[in-house]
Write a protein that holds these residues in place. Sequence first.
Motif, PDB file in Angstrom:
ATOM      1  N   ASP A  21       9.283  10.897   6.328  1.00 35.34           N
ATOM      2  CA  ASP A  21       9.090  12.141   5.572  1.00 35.34           C
ATOM      3  C   ASP A  21       8.551  11.860   4.174  1.00 35.34           C
ATOM      4  N   PHE A  22       9.095  10.828   3.537  1.00 33.85           N
ATOM      5  CA  PHE A  22       8.629  10.471   2.197  1.00 33.85           C
ATOM      6  C   PHE A  22       7.162  10.039   2.231  1.00 33.85           C
ATOM      7  N   LEU A  23       6.808   9.224   3.214  1.00 36.53           N
ATOM      8  CA  LEU A  23       5.410   8.794   3.325  1.00 36.53           C
ATOM      9  C   LEU A  23       4.481   9.968   3.583  1.00 36.53           C
ATOM     10  N   ASP A  24       4.913  10.909   4.414  1.00 35.80           N
ATOM     11  CA  ASP A  24       4.107  12.110   4.645  1.00 35.80           C
ATOM     12  C   ASP A  24       3.912  12.892   3.360  1.00 35.80           C
ATOM     13  N   PHE A  25       4.988  13.000   2.568  1.00 40.31           N
ATOM     14  CA  PHE A  25       4.899  13.695   1.280  1.00 40.31           C
ATOM     15  C   PHE A  25       3.899  13.003   0.354  1.00 40.31           C
ATOM     16  N   LYS A  31      -3.650  13.021  -1.089  1.00 41.14           N
ATOM     17  CA  LYS A  31      -4.780  13.186  -0.175  1.00 41.14           C
ATOM     18  C   LYS A  31      -5.979  13.734  -0.939  1.00 41.14           C
ATOM     19  N   GLY A  32      -7.099  13.126  -0.741  1.00 40.03           N
ATOM     20  CA  GLY A  32      -8.322  13.618  -1.359  1.00 40.03           C
ATOM     21  C   GLY A  32      -8.558  13.114  -2.775  1.00 40.03           C
ATOM     22  N   THR A  33      -7.660  12.264  -3.277  1.00 37.86           N
ATOM     23  CA  THR A  33      -7.906  11.752  -4.627  1.00 37.86           C
ATOM     24  C   THR A  33      -9.080  10.785  -4.620  1.00 37.86           C
ATOM     25  N   GLY A  34      -9.330  10.164  -3.480  1.00 40.30           N
ATOM     26  CA  GLY A  34     -10.499   9.322  -3.342  1.00 40.30           C
ATOM     27  C   GLY A  34     -10.409   8.033  -4.126  1.00 40.30           C
ATOM     28  N   THR A  35     -11.534   7.383  -4.249  1.00 39.58           N
ATOM     29  CA  THR A  35     -11.587   6.118  -4.957  1.00 39.58           C
ATOM     30  C   THR A  35     -11.897   6.354  -6.430  1.00 39.58           C
ATOM     31  N   PHE A  36     -11.722   5.325  -7.191  1.00 44.24           N
ATOM     32  CA  PHE A  36     -11.957   5.392  -8.627  1.00 44.24           C
ATOM     33  C   PHE A  36     -13.453   5.557  -8.899  1.00 44.24           C
TER      34      PHE A  36
END
Length: 74
Positions: A21-25, A31-36
């Motif tokens: 559950d923590f990993l899903d959170f 999600k979607g932060t992408g790469t630097f």
Amino acid sequence: MNDLFVKYNSLSPDVQKEVDDFLDFMLSKYKGTGTFDMKRWKAKIKNISTWSEEDVKTFEENRQQFNQWKSEKW
């Protein structure tokens, strides 16, 4: 990576569910932060305000005046 699997498998099923559950959170949060993006970061960092020598001089003068200020005695 094998250590991670060993640790995970040593947990009880209930605790494994909490980890899942923590990993899903965390995945949904990032999600979607992408790469630097170096170009975007450079453009952003260039817009940070800076103080001129005149600004610093004003602060220094105010500091000196503040240090000379005598508080009222009661």
